[in-house]
Write a protein that holds these residues in place. Sequence first.
Motif, PDB file in Angstrom:
ATOM      1  N   ASP A 101      65.664  38.224 -30.788  1.00  0.00           N
ATOM      2  CA  ASP A 101      64.905  38.618 -29.598  1.00  0.00           C
ATOM      3  C   ASP A 101      65.826  39.093 -28.493  1.00  0.00           C
ATOM      4  O   ASP A 101      65.560  40.080 -27.811  1.00  0.00           O
ATOM      5  CB  ASP A 101      64.084  37.428 -29.067  1.00  0.00           C
ATOM      6  CG  ASP A 101      62.841  37.201 -29.903  1.00  0.00           C
ATOM      7  OD1 ASP A 101      62.560  38.052 -30.766  1.00  0.00           O
ATOM      8  OD2 ASP A 101      62.173  36.174 -29.694  1.00  0.00           O
TER       9      ASP A 101
ATOM     10  N   SER B 239      66.033  42.818 -26.724  1.00  0.00           N
ATOM     11  CA  SER B 239      65.906  43.001 -25.275  1.00  0.00           C
ATOM     12  C   SER B 239      67.116  43.716 -24.705  1.00  0.00           C
ATOM     13  O   SER B 239      66.999  44.577 -23.838  1.00  0.00           O
ATOM     14  CB  SER B 239      65.777  41.651 -24.590  1.00  0.00           C
ATOM     15  OG  SER B 239      64.511  41.125 -24.796  1.00  0.00           O
TER      16      SER B 239
ATOM     17  N   ILE C 168      65.371  31.926 -24.266  1.00  0.00           N
ATOM     18  CA  ILE C 168      64.049  32.538 -24.442  1.00  0.00           C
ATOM     19  C   ILE C 168      63.403  32.806 -23.082  1.00  0.00           C
ATOM     20  O   ILE C 168      62.871  33.885 -22.842  1.00  0.00           O
ATOM     21  CB  ILE C 168      63.150  31.643 -25.327  1.00  0.00           C
ATOM     22  CG1 ILE C 168      63.661  31.682 -26.772  1.00  0.00           C
ATOM     23  CG2 ILE C 168      61.693  32.106 -25.268  1.00  0.00           C
ATOM     24  CD1 ILE C 168      63.039  30.676 -27.688  1.00  0.00           C
ATOM     25  N   ASP C 169      63.496  31.832 -22.200  1.00  0.00           N
ATOM     26  CA  ASP C 169      62.928  32.009 -20.855  1.00  0.00           C
ATOM     27  C   ASP C 169      63.547  33.203 -20.145  1.00  0.00           C
ATOM     28  O   ASP C 169      62.852  34.037 -19.569  1.00  0.00           O
ATOM     29  CB  ASP C 169      63.156  30.749 -20.002  1.00  0.00           C
ATOM     30  CG  ASP C 169      62.258  29.603 -20.452  1.00  0.00           C
ATOM     31  OD1 ASP C 169      61.368  29.846 -21.286  1.00  0.00           O
ATOM     32  OD2 ASP C 169      62.464  28.475 -19.971  1.00  0.00           O
ATOM     33  N   LYS C 170      64.870  33.287 -20.207  1.00  0.00           N
ATOM     34  CA  LYS C 170      65.565  34.381 -19.528  1.00  0.00           C
ATOM     35  C   LYS C 170      65.171  35.722 -20.124  1.00  0.00           C
ATOM     36  O   LYS C 170      64.948  36.695 -19.409  1.00  0.00           O
ATOM     37  CB  LYS C 170      67.086  34.201 -19.637  1.00  0.00           C
ATOM     38  CG  LYS C 170      67.615  33.246 -18.591  1.00  0.00           C
ATOM     39  CD  LYS C 170      69.084  33.445 -18.334  1.00  0.00           C
ATOM     40  CE  LYS C 170      69.490  32.548 -17.175  1.00  0.00           C
ATOM     41  NZ  LYS C 170      70.920  32.371 -17.066  1.00  0.00           N
ATOM     42  N   THR C 171      65.114  35.758 -21.448  1.00  0.00           N
ATOM     43  CA  THR C 171      64.767  37.004 -22.117  1.00  0.00           C
ATOM     44  C   THR C 171      63.380  37.461 -21.702  1.00  0.00           C
ATOM     45  O   THR C 171      63.157  38.635 -21.430  1.00  0.00           O
ATOM     46  CB  THR C 171      64.818  36.812 -23.643  1.00  0.00           C
ATOM     47  OG1 THR C 171      66.089  36.286 -23.983  1.00  0.00           O
ATOM     48  CG2 THR C 171      64.635  38.122 -24.369  1.00  0.00           C
ATOM     49  N   GLN C 172      62.467  36.510 -21.623  1.00  0.00           N
ATOM     50  CA  GLN C 172      61.100  36.863 -21.241  1.00  0.00           C
ATOM     51  C   GLN C 172      61.052  37.393 -19.807  1.00  0.00           C
ATOM     52  O   GLN C 172      60.352  38.362 -19.522  1.00  0.00           O
ATOM     53  CB  GLN C 172      60.177  35.651 -21.395  1.00  0.00           C
ATOM     54  CG  GLN C 172      59.775  35.440 -22.850  1.00  0.00           C
ATOM     55  CD  GLN C 172      59.039  34.132 -23.075  1.00  0.00           C
ATOM     56  OE1 GLN C 172      58.998  33.276 -22.200  1.00  0.00           O
ATOM     57  NE2 GLN C 172      58.464  33.992 -24.250  1.00  0.00           N
ATOM     58  N   ASN C 173      61.820  36.770 -18.938  1.00  0.00           N
ATOM     59  CA  ASN C 173      61.884  37.239 -17.554  1.00  0.00           C
ATOM     60  C   ASN C 173      62.403  38.668 -17.475  1.00  0.00           C
ATOM     61  O   ASN C 173      61.879  39.504 -16.746  1.00  0.00           O
ATOM     62  CB  ASN C 173      62.799  36.339 -16.717  1.00  0.00           C
ATOM     63  CG  ASN C 173      62.140  35.017 -16.403  1.00  0.00           C
ATOM     64  OD1 ASN C 173      60.938  34.874 -16.556  1.00  0.00           O
ATOM     65  ND2 ASN C 173      62.932  34.055 -15.978  1.00  0.00           N
TER      66      ASN C 173
ATOM     67  N   GLN D 295      62.433  40.879 -19.866  1.00  0.00           N
ATOM     68  CA  GLN D 295      61.466  41.770 -20.496  1.00  0.00           C
ATOM     69  C   GLN D 295      60.404  42.163 -19.476  1.00  0.00           C
ATOM     70  O   GLN D 295      60.065  43.334 -19.347  1.00  0.00           O
ATOM     71  CB  GLN D 295      60.803  41.026 -21.667  1.00  0.00           C
ATOM     72  CG  GLN D 295      60.174  41.957 -22.672  1.00  0.00           C
ATOM     73  CD  GLN D 295      61.236  42.599 -23.546  1.00  0.00           C
ATOM     74  OE1 GLN D 295      61.897  41.928 -24.315  1.00  0.00           O
ATOM     75  NE2 GLN D 295      61.411  43.891 -23.405  1.00  0.00           N
ATOM     76  N   ALA D 296      59.933  41.174 -18.745  1.00  0.00           N
ATOM     77  CA  ALA D 296      58.901  41.434 -17.738  1.00  0.00           C
ATOM     78  C   ALA D 296      59.428  42.399 -16.686  1.00  0.00           C
ATOM     79  O   ALA D 296      58.731  43.308 -16.244  1.00  0.00           O
ATOM     80  CB  ALA D 296      58.476  40.119 -17.096  1.00  0.00           C
TER      81      ALA D 296
ATOM     82  N   ASP E  63      59.740  45.859 -18.090  1.00  0.00           N
ATOM     83  CA  ASP E  63      58.410  46.454 -18.186  1.00  0.00           C
ATOM     84  C   ASP E  63      57.948  46.968 -16.823  1.00  0.00           C
ATOM     85  O   ASP E  63      57.357  48.033 -16.717  1.00  0.00           O
ATOM     86  CB  ASP E  63      57.404  45.425 -18.711  1.00  0.00           C
ATOM     87  CG  ASP E  63      57.634  45.133 -20.192  1.00  0.00           C
ATOM     88  OD1 ASP E  63      58.399  45.898 -20.818  1.00  0.00           O
ATOM     89  OD2 ASP E  63      57.068  44.163 -20.701  1.00  0.00           O
TER      90      ASP E  63
END
Lengths: 93, 268
Positions: free
Chosen positions: B50, B54, B175-180, B182-183, B186
């Motif tokens: 993931d 990213s 995972i948290d950082k990656t999601q941030n 990604q957001a 976006d």
Amino acid sequence: MIVRIFSEGQYRLDDAAHAPIEQLDEALRKAVEGSDQVLFKGALAELVDYVRDHGTALADDELTASDIMIPPPDTSLEEAKTEFTGEGLIPEP
Amino acid sequence: MPGMSGRMSTIVKAKVSKMLDRAEDPAETLDYSYNQQLELLQNFKKGIADIVTSKKRLQLQEQQMQQQVVKLDTQARQALAQNREDLARVALERKQSVQGELQGLDQQITDLEGQQQKLIDSEAAMRAKLEAFRTKKEVIKAQYSAAEAQVRISEAATGVGEQMADVGLAMQRAIDKTQNMQARADAVGELEAAGTFDDLTQLGPGKDDIDRQLEQVATSGAVDDELAKMKVELGSGGGAPQALEAGSEEEAPAEDEPAAQPAGGEAA
């Protein structure tokens, strides 16, 4: 005594290090409570550096429980405030 | 200890002992730990994949933004050469905003690389601990009485449990950082799609008024330059002001000139 710095590993320190670590940790707690970004970064770095400087890293094949566990050195103030207060950031092993 | 480390120690110890309590004897603890480890490693591979995805996405975005900076800079120069300071200002403002985004992206990509490396390191440490546990268990059994062995194996298992908590935390944070990120990527992507800064440099539909004006300036500038050059070649010896005046009247010949095409293309 054994101290674990999360994301880094375990260190063996003289028992006499307990008091100074406790002091540094208390400063860290206050920085989190006071939401002081600069103080927090400084206190965490000081605590981590103290352990690194005064301790000897445990070998990978040494299996010992830690007496004290320190959050990852790159922990942010936000993480410290929200995640470490409950059970948040530590997942089920 | 009432501080952060004390709290962290308490949380981790509680979780580890909960984990160890599930096993009825140390040998079972090993098996349990091993299965946990296998699951963790699966999650780990996913987590690392993931992060790599990213990172690639952010790097691509970074490249596009770097191109935009160059284009906006060129457009600003062209506008200024035509005394259109207002347009030059708009182009430079957009350039600043893209550069600001670029700096943020740069930091994020560096962060991601750090996270990726941490996960790889954690995984290696976890493997080493588990391997040590497997051998140590047999050694302890051979050397100590059953009761003593149980204590020592439990101690070793606690060490493994802590390591797992460490690895789990590293993964969770990654995972948290990656999601941030990604957001955020976006959100930047949406800005671009909305024409906030990307469309300025692109031909085709979606161009706003300023884009067209900038383009016109760049194009007419290129035409004027060509005309001036042509006049010099023809020996009319016309100066720049004269050439600029002539430019608006003699657009047609300039468009037939092949050299005008690359100049126009560059402006787009």
